[in-house]
Design a protein around this motif. Structure first.
Motif, PDB file in Angstrom:
ATOM      1  N   ALA A 102      -4.179   6.440  -3.626  1.00  0.00           N
ATOM      2  CA  ALA A 102      -3.360   7.224  -2.696  1.00  0.00           C
ATOM      3  C   ALA A 102      -3.648   8.711  -2.864  1.00  0.00           C
ATOM      4  N   GLY A 103      -3.188   9.496  -1.904  1.00  0.00           N
ATOM      5  CA  GLY A 103      -3.244  10.944  -2.025  1.00  0.00           C
ATOM      6  C   GLY A 103      -2.074  11.439  -2.854  1.00  0.00           C
ATOM      7  N   LEU A 104      -2.133  12.712  -3.242  1.00  0.00           N
ATOM      8  CA  LEU A 104      -1.096  13.324  -4.061  1.00  0.00           C
ATOM      9  C   LEU A 104      -0.400  14.435  -3.290  1.00  0.00           C
ATOM     10  N   LEU A 105       0.897  14.296  -3.113  1.00  0.00           N
ATOM     11  CA  LEU A 105       1.741  15.296  -2.452  1.00  0.00           C
ATOM     12  C   LEU A 105       2.502  16.051  -3.521  1.00  0.00           C
TER      13      LEU A 105
ATOM     14  N   PRO B 180       0.816  -1.216   0.000  1.00  0.00           N
ATOM     15  CA  PRO B 180       0.000   0.000   0.000  1.00  0.00           C
ATOM     16  C   PRO B 180       0.850   1.266   0.000  1.00  0.00           C
ATOM     17  N   ILE B 181       0.315   2.294  -0.613  1.00  0.00           N
ATOM     18  CA  ILE B 181       0.945   3.610  -0.677  1.00  0.00           C
ATOM     19  C   ILE B 181      -0.050   4.612  -0.118  1.00  0.00           C
ATOM     20  N   ASP B 182       0.401   5.463   0.778  1.00  0.00           N
ATOM     21  CA  ASP B 182      -0.466   6.508   1.308  1.00  0.00           C
ATOM     22  C   ASP B 182      -0.450   7.759   0.433  1.00  0.00           C
ATOM     23  N   LEU B 183       0.747   8.113  -0.046  1.00  0.00           N
ATOM     24  CA  LEU B 183       0.909   9.328  -0.847  1.00  0.00           C
ATOM     25  C   LEU B 183       1.841   9.079  -2.022  1.00  0.00           C
ATOM     26  N   VAL B 184       1.520   9.699  -3.147  1.00  0.00           N
ATOM     27  CA  VAL B 184       2.439   9.782  -4.269  1.00  0.00           C
ATOM     28  C   VAL B 184       2.992  11.198  -4.242  1.00  0.00           C
ATOM     29  N   ALA B 185       4.304  11.316  -4.049  1.00  0.00           N
ATOM     30  CA  ALA B 185       4.973  12.623  -4.024  1.00  0.00           C
ATOM     31  C   ALA B 185       5.445  12.936  -5.429  1.00  0.00           C
ATOM     32  N   ALA B 186       4.754  13.851  -6.093  1.00  0.00           N
ATOM     33  CA  ALA B 186       5.053  14.204  -7.472  1.00  0.00           C
ATOM     34  C   ALA B 186       5.884  15.476  -7.520  1.00  0.00           C
ATOM     35  N   VAL B 187       6.950  15.426  -8.320  1.00  0.00           N
ATOM     36  CA  VAL B 187       7.882  16.549  -8.420  1.00  0.00           C
ATOM     37  C   VAL B 187       7.492  17.431  -9.609  1.00  0.00           C
ATOM     38  N   GLU B 188       7.466  18.739  -9.362  1.00  0.00           N
ATOM     39  CA  GLU B 188       7.133  19.731 -10.382  1.00  0.00           C
ATOM     40  C   GLU B 188       8.051  19.598 -11.586  1.00  0.00           C
ATOM     41  N   ALA B 189       7.585  19.740 -12.755  1.00  0.00           N
ATOM     42  CA  ALA B 189       6.234  19.964 -13.217  1.00  0.00           C
ATOM     43  C   ALA B 189       5.682  18.728 -13.923  1.00  0.00           C
ATOM     44  N   ARG B 190       6.488  18.083 -14.764  1.00  0.00           N
ATOM     45  CA  ARG B 190       5.961  16.923 -15.480  1.00  0.00           C
ATOM     46  C   ARG B 190       5.615  15.780 -14.536  1.00  0.00           C
ATOM     47  N   GLY B 191       6.237  15.737 -13.392  1.00  0.00           N
ATOM     48  CA  GLY B 191       5.898  14.722 -12.403  1.00  0.00           C
ATOM     49  C   GLY B 191       4.468  14.842 -11.909  1.00  0.00           C
ATOM     50  N   PHE B 192       3.885  16.056 -11.989  1.00  0.00           N
ATOM     51  CA  PHE B 192       2.499  16.241 -11.563  1.00  0.00           C
ATOM     52  C   PHE B 192       1.543  15.439 -12.441  1.00  0.00           C
ATOM     53  N   ALA B 193       1.774  15.457 -13.754  1.00  0.00           N
ATOM     54  CA  ALA B 193       0.882  14.740 -14.672  1.00  0.00           C
ATOM     55  C   ALA B 193       0.916  13.243 -14.383  1.00  0.00           C
TER      56      ALA B 193
ATOM     57  N   VAL C 202       2.833  15.441   5.196  1.00  0.00           N
ATOM     58  CA  VAL C 202       3.094  14.012   5.374  1.00  0.00           C
ATOM     59  C   VAL C 202       2.910  13.639   6.843  1.00  0.00           C
ATOM     60  N   ALA C 203       1.993  12.738   7.109  1.00  0.00           N
ATOM     61  CA  ALA C 203       1.816  12.239   8.471  1.00  0.00           C
ATOM     62  C   ALA C 203       3.001  11.339   8.823  1.00  0.00           C
ATOM     63  N   PRO C 204       3.456  11.378  10.064  1.00  0.00           N
ATOM     64  CA  PRO C 204       4.554  10.494  10.450  1.00  0.00           C
ATOM     65  C   PRO C 204       4.234   9.035  10.120  1.00  0.00           C
ATOM     66  N   GLY C 205       5.172   8.364   9.475  1.00  0.00           N
ATOM     67  CA  GLY C 205       4.998   6.963   9.116  1.00  0.00           C
ATOM     68  C   GLY C 205       4.252   6.716   7.818  1.00  0.00           C
ATOM     69  N   ALA C 206       3.792   7.790   7.162  1.00  0.00           N
ATOM     70  CA  ALA C 206       3.077   7.616   5.894  1.00  0.00           C
ATOM     71  C   ALA C 206       4.002   6.974   4.869  1.00  0.00           C
ATOM     72  N   ARG C 207       3.436   6.054   4.078  1.00  0.00           N
ATOM     73  CA  ARG C 207       4.197   5.355   3.023  1.00  0.00           C
ATOM     74  C   ARG C 207       4.110   6.189   1.753  1.00  0.00           C
ATOM     75  N   VAL C 208       5.265   6.663   1.293  1.00  0.00           N
ATOM     76  CA  VAL C 208       5.304   7.630   0.195  1.00  0.00           C
ATOM     77  C   VAL C 208       6.117   7.092  -0.982  1.00  0.00           C
ATOM     78  N   LEU C 209       5.565   7.241  -2.167  1.00  0.00           N
ATOM     79  CA  LEU C 209       6.231   6.891  -3.412  1.00  0.00           C
ATOM     80  C   LEU C 209       6.583   8.184  -4.131  1.00  0.00           C
TER      81      LEU C 209
ATOM     82  N   VAL D 266       9.804   6.636   2.741  1.00  0.00           N
ATOM     83  CA  VAL D 266       9.902   6.550   1.279  1.00  0.00           C
ATOM     84  C   VAL D 266      10.000   5.074   0.911  1.00  0.00           C
ATOM     85  N   VAL D 267       8.970   4.572   0.229  1.00  0.00           N
ATOM     86  CA  VAL D 267       8.923   3.150  -0.113  1.00  0.00           C
ATOM     87  C   VAL D 267       9.406   2.880  -1.528  1.00  0.00           C
ATOM     88  N   GLY D 268       9.722   3.930  -2.259  1.00  0.00           N
ATOM     89  CA  GLY D 268      10.253   3.749  -3.600  1.00  0.00           C
ATOM     90  C   GLY D 268      10.183   5.026  -4.396  1.00  0.00           C
TER      91      GLY D 268
END
Length: 178
Positions: A75-78, A51-64, A111-118, A144-146
């Protein structure tokens, strides 16, 4: 599902951008292709284990990529943005790119403490941007899970740098050189 070679064929190369000697790998042509975009998102999602809690997308093309992948993974989007672009309190990290320096930021309470982030971006080159995003997530208490990318430029060492930092990094395709 589109094969890696079919996806690679949708990426165009723009020589001498943003400066002479750089071969810019442009994913906007892949994003314009509905089958290619869906295939890329499906392939990235299939590479994620657990499971992934958040996808951390880096500006700008990473957002798409990140937005579509977050929906696919439930998951949510960071958003990780250039410094000065987010309202409210932020934390920031400086990093080096293959042709300069920059600074990334995210909301301090995103980011909540312990959240699993990609961590997700369109391309990994030297790894400076991705490592800055990883440091931000970790500073906020996330796990950071990956990291996932459409393109890897392995000659520039970014994936190796992420792996050396304990991050599982997967890319859909590679282009030799820079």
């Amino acid at each position: 599902m589109a094969s890696a070679e079919q996806l690679k064929a949708l990426v165009r190369t723009i020589p001498d951008f943003p400066k002479p000697g750089i071969e810019f790998r442009d994913i906007t042509t892949l994003l314009l292709d509905r089958v290619g975009l869906a295939g890329a998102i499906d392939a990235l999602a299939a590479s994620v284990i657990g499971p992934i809690d958040l996808v951390a997308a880096v500006e700008a093309r990473g957002f798409a990529i990140g937005g579509a992948l977050a929906v696919k993974l439930g998951a949510g989007l960071l958003l990780i943005r250039k410094d000065g672009k987010l309202p409210g309190k932020t934390i920031a990290e400086d990093y080096a790119l293959e042709y300069g320096t920059d600074r990334l930021a995210m909301h301090i309470d995103a980011v909540a403490p312990g959240a699993r982030v990609l961590v997700v971006d369109d391309l990994i080159a030297t790894g400076g941007t991705a490592l800055a995003a990883v440091r931000l997530v970790r500073r906020a208490g996330g796990l950071v899970v990956g990291a996932r990318f459409i393109i890897d430029l392995p000659d520039l060492g970014g994936t190796a740098a992420l792996v050396a930092d304990g991050v599982n990094a997967v890319s859909l395709m590679e282009f030799e050189g820079d």
